[in-house]
Design a protein around this motif. Structure first.
Motif, PDB file in Angstrom:
ATOM      1  N   SER A  37       0.881  -1.231  -0.092  1.00 20.41           N
ATOM      2  CA  SER A  37       0.046  -0.029  -0.012  1.00 20.41           C
ATOM      3  C   SER A  37       0.998   1.215  -0.016  1.00 20.41           C
ATOM      4  O   SER A  37       0.226   2.288  -0.233  1.00 20.41           O
ATOM      5  N   GLN A  38       2.121   0.874   0.293  1.00 17.06           N
ATOM      6  CA  GLN A  38       3.038   1.998   0.237  1.00 17.06           C
ATOM      7  C   GLN A  38       4.091   2.468  -0.968  1.00 17.06           C
ATOM      8  O   GLN A  38       4.989   3.032  -0.990  1.00 17.06           O
ATOM      9  N   ILE A  39       3.674   1.630  -2.146  1.00 19.63           N
ATOM     10  CA  ILE A  39       4.546   1.468  -3.354  1.00 19.63           C
ATOM     11  C   ILE A  39       4.191   2.729  -4.277  1.00 19.63           C
ATOM     12  O   ILE A  39       4.824   3.446  -4.599  1.00 19.63           O
ATOM     13  N   ALA A  40       3.007   2.791  -4.421  1.00 18.66           N
ATOM     14  CA  ALA A  40       2.266   3.950  -5.127  1.00 18.66           C
ATOM     15  C   ALA A  40       1.148   4.620  -4.609  1.00 18.66           C
ATOM     16  O   ALA A  40       0.310   3.900  -4.082  1.00 18.66           O
ATOM     17  N   HIS A  41       0.798   5.756  -5.559  1.00 17.71           N
ATOM     18  CA  HIS A  41      -0.500   6.201  -5.194  1.00 17.71           C
ATOM     19  C   HIS A  41      -1.609   5.670  -5.748  1.00 17.71           C
ATOM     20  O   HIS A  41      -2.889   5.579  -5.283  1.00 17.71           O
ATOM     21  N   ASN A  56      18.436  -0.584  -6.287  1.00 16.14           N
ATOM     22  CA  ASN A  56      18.574   0.354  -5.216  1.00 16.14           C
ATOM     23  C   ASN A  56      17.536   1.481  -5.018  1.00 16.14           C
ATOM     24  O   ASN A  56      17.257   1.856  -6.419  1.00 16.14           O
ATOM     25  N   ILE A  57      16.803   1.693  -4.134  1.00 16.00           N
ATOM     26  CA  ILE A  57      15.729   2.722  -4.178  1.00 16.00           C
ATOM     27  C   ILE A  57      15.703   3.652  -2.933  1.00 16.00           C
ATOM     28  O   ILE A  57      16.439   3.217  -1.747  1.00 16.00           O
ATOM     29  N   GLU A  58      15.051   4.737  -3.012  1.00 16.28           N
ATOM     30  CA  GLU A  58      15.002   5.771  -1.964  1.00 16.28           C
ATOM     31  C   GLU A  58      13.553   5.468  -1.412  1.00 16.28           C
ATOM     32  O   GLU A  58      12.533   5.580  -1.968  1.00 16.28           O
ATOM     33  N   LEU A  77       7.617   9.980  -1.159  1.00 12.37           N
ATOM     34  CA  LEU A  77       8.460  10.334  -1.844  1.00 12.37           C
ATOM     35  C   LEU A  77       8.065  11.091  -3.355  1.00 12.37           C
ATOM     36  O   LEU A  77       8.897  11.581  -4.102  1.00 12.37           O
ATOM     37  N   LEU A  78       7.046  10.189  -3.693  1.00 10.51           N
ATOM     38  CA  LEU A  78       6.410  10.597  -5.001  1.00 10.51           C
ATOM     39  C   LEU A  78       5.316  11.654  -5.013  1.00 10.51           C
ATOM     40  O   LEU A  78       4.840  11.842  -4.064  1.00 10.51           O
ATOM     41  N   GLU A  79       5.515  12.509  -6.151  1.00  8.70           N
ATOM     42  CA  GLU A  79       4.585  13.657  -6.217  1.00  8.70           C
ATOM     43  C   GLU A  79       3.097  13.030  -6.355  1.00  8.70           C
ATOM     44  O   GLU A  79       2.919  12.055  -7.166  1.00  8.70           O
TER      45      GLU A  79
END
Length: 131
Positions: A37-41, A56-58, A77-79
């Motif tokens: 649920s915290q991967i994408a909007h 590697n990911i932030e 961290l995504l808009e």
């Protein structure tokens, strides 16, 4: 080395991907979980479309759970899109609604056009009141 406290942003390596999330390991050896649920909007049907083992990911540290494990997020961290698409539930209800509407219309047509002749026009109770 980055302190992994709530609100911190850090880079880590994806060590394992499961149906429910991705495990991220940081250079200090700690590991945390990015829940699906915290991967994408938007709704994530297949997590493998978003992250891969070894990359590697932030991520942003949301906090720690009751057992001290890191709770992480990529979507923080995504808009955020202007309008998040919402699933449409009306499609599932539509056949039931249509069936109820047809039944109502059929019953209404029978009440107004048929079965009763002049009796349908008389007031209820024949116009007499009981004392």
């Amino acid at each position: 080395m980055v302190q992994l406290d709530s609100g911190a942003v850090a880079e880590g390596r994806v060590t394992r991907v499961t149906d429910f999330g991705a495990f991220i390991q940081f250079e200090n050896g700690e590991t945390g979980l990015v829940h699906i649920s915290q991967i994408a909007h938007s709704f994530v049907r297949n997590i493998h479309d978003h992250v891969r083992e070894g990359e590697n990911i932030e991520v942003k540290v949301l906090g720690r759970d009751e057992r001290g494990r890191l709770d992480l997020s990529i979507k923080e961290l995504l808009e955020e899109p202007e309008e998040v698409p919402r699933p449409r539930a009306i499609g599932r209800q539509s056949p039931q609604f249509e069936a109820k509407l047809r039944s109502f219309m059929r019953d209404a047509k029978e009440r107004t056009h048929g079965g009763g002749g002049s009796a349908a026009k008389k007031p209820a109770g024949g116009g007499k009141r009981k004392k």
